[in-house]
Every structure is written in C-alpha cells, then in structure tokens.
Design a protein around this motif. Structure first.
Motif, PDB file in Angstrom:
ATOM      1  N   UNK A 155       1.723 -14.536   7.148  1.00  0.00           N
ATOM      2  CA  UNK A 155       1.837 -13.067   7.125  1.00  0.00           C
ATOM      3  C   UNK A 155       0.565 -12.565   6.502  1.00  0.00           C
ATOM      4  N   UNK A 156       0.042 -11.534   6.936  1.00  0.00           N
ATOM      5  CA  UNK A 156      -0.960 -10.958   6.624  1.00  0.00           C
ATOM      6  C   UNK A 156      -0.918 -10.078   4.965  1.00  0.00           C
ATOM      7  N   UNK A 157      -1.591 -10.597   4.180  1.00  0.00           N
ATOM      8  CA  UNK A 157      -1.093  -9.909   2.854  1.00  0.00           C
ATOM      9  C   UNK A 157      -1.772  -8.397   2.760  1.00  0.00           C
ATOM     10  N   UNK A 158      -1.271  -7.693   1.978  1.00  0.00           N
ATOM     11  CA  UNK A 158      -1.613  -6.174   1.666  1.00  0.00           C
ATOM     12  C   UNK A 158      -2.386  -6.466   0.416  1.00  0.00           C
ATOM     13  N   UNK A 159      -3.202  -7.371   0.366  1.00  0.00           N
ATOM     14  CA  UNK A 159      -4.034  -7.184  -0.939  1.00  0.00           C
ATOM     15  C   UNK A 159      -5.391  -6.474  -0.573  1.00  0.00           C
ATOM     16  N   UNK A 160      -5.829  -5.992  -1.936  1.00  0.00           N
ATOM     17  CA  UNK A 160      -6.936  -4.949  -1.968  1.00  0.00           C
ATOM     18  C   UNK A 160      -8.211  -5.719  -1.115  1.00  0.00           C
ATOM     19  N   UNK A 161      -8.331  -6.764  -1.258  1.00  0.00           N
ATOM     20  CA  UNK A 161      -9.514  -7.689  -0.686  1.00  0.00           C
ATOM     21  C   UNK A 161      -9.347  -7.713   0.694  1.00  0.00           C
ATOM     22  N   UNK A 162      -8.170  -7.852   1.189  1.00  0.00           N
ATOM     23  CA  UNK A 162      -8.160  -7.742   2.694  1.00  0.00           C
ATOM     24  C   UNK A 162      -8.394  -6.315   3.281  1.00  0.00           C
ATOM     25  N   UNK A 163      -7.902  -5.529   2.620  1.00  0.00           N
ATOM     26  CA  UNK A 163      -8.032  -3.822   2.901  1.00  0.00           C
ATOM     27  C   UNK A 163      -9.677  -3.533   2.977  1.00  0.00           C
ATOM     28  N   UNK A 164     -10.237  -4.115   1.770  1.00  0.00           N
ATOM     29  CA  UNK A 164     -11.840  -3.737   1.488  1.00  0.00           C
ATOM     30  C   UNK A 164     -12.541  -4.381   2.490  1.00  0.00           C
ATOM     31  N   UNK A 165     -11.975  -5.487   3.030  1.00  0.00           N
ATOM     32  CA  UNK A 165     -13.051  -6.339   3.944  1.00  0.00           C
ATOM     33  C   UNK A 165     -12.707  -5.614   5.384  1.00  0.00           C
ATOM     34  N   UNK A 166     -11.568  -5.258   5.880  1.00  0.00           N
ATOM     35  CA  UNK A 166     -11.401  -4.650   6.819  1.00  0.00           C
ATOM     36  C   UNK A 166     -12.069  -3.078   6.843  1.00  0.00           C
ATOM     37  N   UNK A 167     -11.880  -2.554   5.860  1.00  0.00           N
ATOM     38  CA  UNK A 167     -12.638  -1.098   5.777  1.00  0.00           C
ATOM     39  C   UNK A 167     -14.026  -1.197   6.049  1.00  0.00           C
ATOM     40  N   UNK A 168     -14.555  -2.391   5.517  1.00  0.00           N
ATOM     41  CA  UNK A 168     -16.158  -2.616   5.745  1.00  0.00           C
ATOM     42  C   UNK A 168     -16.432  -2.833   7.171  1.00  0.00           C
TER      43      UNK A 168
END
Ligand code: C2E
Ligand code: CA
Ligand code: CA
Ligand code: CA
Length: 279
Positions: A155-168
């Motif tokens: 499962x893909x976690x909704x962590x801030x780090x994941x969101x940050x990397x994807x937004x980048x």
C-alpha cells in the motif's frame, strides 16, 4: 564432530532448505555487479490504437540467474523490497535506461516517454529521489521523457515525504502513472491525494471484455472517471482485436499488450521501433 552444516541439515526440512537457499542466493545476487549477475531490462511498446503509432514504452526488469535461470520480477522485486536492495536496484536500472535514452536521442531523435516502475517504499525515500534526480542531470535527461509508474506490491502510504517527492517530480515535468488501476491497493483515493496524471487500467478488466457484462460496465466507468479528472489512460494486457475495438469504441485508445508486442530487448526494440520510425 558436528559442524554447522550438519545442524543446519537436521533442523531444516529439505524443501525448506531449498527455498531458504534460494532466498539467500537471490538476496546475494541483488548486491554487487547486477549486470554481471544476469540483470537486464526489456521495453514494452505503448501504442496509439487509432494511428498504430508508438507513443512510449515501459521498462520491465528481467533477471536470468546463473543458478536458477529466469526469475520473475514479482519474486525478485519483492526480495529486493524485503532485503533493503530496492533503491540500489532501481538506481542501477535508471542509470542503464537513462544512458540508452540519451544514446537514442542522439542517434534517432528519440523523444517519447519511458515509464519506470517504482514501489511505494521508494516513493517515500528521499535518498533514492536525490539519486534519481542526480542521475537525470548526469545523463542530461529531459523530465518530459520520463514517467514513474507506481506499482502496487504494498500500500502506498500517505506520508508527507511521498507527497513531497511526487510533487517534486510533477513540478519538473515527470509524468506519474498509477499502475494496475482498479485492483488491490491501487485505490481511487490516490487520485485525490497524489498528483497522478495517468491511469493504467489493469489487464484483469481488459481480459473480461466480451465475456462479462458487469466487468465491461466497470471498465467503462473507469474510463469515464479518468476522463472526468483529465487523466491520460493506458489499457494493459490487450491481447485480442476485440478488446482493442471495445476500448477504442469507449474512448480509451492507448494500448500495451501482446496484440502489439511483448516486452522486447533493447536490441529488438531499437531494430523494430527506432531504426524504421525515427530515421
Ligand atoms: P506490471 O507493471 O503490471 O507490468 C505488466 C506485466 O504484464 C508485465 O509482466 C508484462 O510482461 C505483462 N504483459 C504485458 N502485456 C501483456 C499481455 O498482453 N498479456 C499478459 N497476460 N501479460 C502482459 P512482467 O514483466 O512479468 O512484470 C511483472 C510485474 O513485476 C510488473 O507488473 C511490475 O509490477 C513488476 N516489475 C517489473 N519490472 C519492475 C521494475 O523494474 N521495478 C519494479 N518496482 N517493479 C517491476
Ligand atoms: Ca507497470
Ligand atoms: Ca500493471
Ligand atoms: Ca500487475
């Protein structure tokens, strides 16, 4: 005198020992010189069903193990996840792919997107992404040539780090696709949480075309969903003309599947798709 191997033998059932040895050997093979250990990758074309033209390709890893022969990526990706080698494996893969893209850009004017699979653990890993962006710069790869496919082994976690990397990634112009959409962990809620711009419809839906009315209805609504949020669409596992026709009639026109081509070695891909179309 009893040595270590004797106690090992008496403790493990022979079958267990075999699978234990395989696991250890696989983990061992994930370190060191991956190319020398038998790793390579294939490319599967993505085709515009209306024009028949190539629009991009997905990278699919392969491993012919010196002892076990061909190992499914499902097995070795899982092993890499569990043993902590997924980041080094994927960085190695990216370096190989980027070098090839650069060569094709110079030789043939290659300007299509290449999709690379990434597991959820990588998406939350800032060290991996530093490496990924550094490699893109090193090989001078334009972000418009790259797509990330989010695979669903976990499962893909909704962590801030994941969101940050994807937004980048998004801000640079890298495309982000959600894989196996409609199955397992690949959930609708990802679409609202993450900057997804492409949906890959799982082959389990495609294979039921012409067989199961309910699945066809679900497939149509997935296509409608993607269109309504302005996501691009790719249908996976297209094997039959009838499937392609149904999809075309329902406004889904990008296909990946054996009807067009199986995953090809770099040499075969170049011969079939680049030497003829880009020269
Ligand atoms: P996936 O990302 O869903 O990739 C599509 C799979 O469907 C591939 O299996 C491909 O060979 C297969 N396929 C393509 N067209 C057809 C078709 O028309 N019919 C059928 N029945 N199958 C088709 P493959 O290469 O065995 O890869 C299995 C999975 O392993 C991939 O599923 C992906 O989740 C994972 N994988 C492969 N390479 C990598 C990698 O480099 N990194 C990561 N993280 N995962 C990878
Ligand atoms: Ca994929
Ligand atoms: Ca898939
Ligand atoms: Ca899959």
């Amino acid at each position: 005198a009893k040595n270590v191997s004797d106690s090992f033998h008496s403790f493990f059932h022979p079958m267990m020992r075999a699978s234990y040895n395989r696991k250890l050997a696989i983990e061992e093979g994930l370190t060191g010189d991956l190319k020398a250990n038998g790793f390579y990758y294939t490319l599967q074309p993505q085709i515009d069903g209306n024009s028949g033209e190539l629009i991009g390709a997905e990278v699919l890893s392969r491993w012919v193990h010196p002892e076990f022969g061909e190992i499914s990526p499902l097995e070795f990706i899982q092993a890499a996840e569990e043993s902590g080698h997924i980041a080094s494996l994927t960085s190695h893969l990216c370096a190989e792919v980027f070098a090839q893209i650069k060569e094709w850009e110079e030789k043939f004017g290659w300007n299509l997107r290449t999709a690379i699979n990434m597991t959820p653990s990588l998406l939350g890993n800032p060290v991996f992404f530093d490496d990924f962006f550094r490699l893109m710069e090193q090989f001078k790869i334009h972000p418009k040539l790259i797509e990330i496919e989010i695979t669903e082994q976990a499962e893909l976690s909704y962590s801030p780090q994941t969101l940050k990397n994807l937004l980048l990634c998004k801000s640079k112009g890298i495309s982000i696709a959600i894989d196996d959409f409609g199955t397992g962990f690949s959930m609708i809620s990802y679409l609202t949480h993450f900057p997804i711009n492409k949906i890959k419809i799982d082959k389990s839906f495609v294979e039921k075309i012409g067989q199961d009315r309910k699945s066809e209805a679900v497939l149509k609504s997935l296509i409608h969903l993607a269109k309504s949020i302005e996501c691009d669409l790719v249908a996976e596992g297209v094997e039959q003309i009838e499937e392609a026709e149904f999809l075309l009639a329902n406004d889904c026109s990008i296909f990946q599947g054996y009807l067009y081509d199986k995953p090809l070695t770099v040499i075969d891909f170049e011969a079939k798709y680049l030497q003829t179309r880009f020269e």
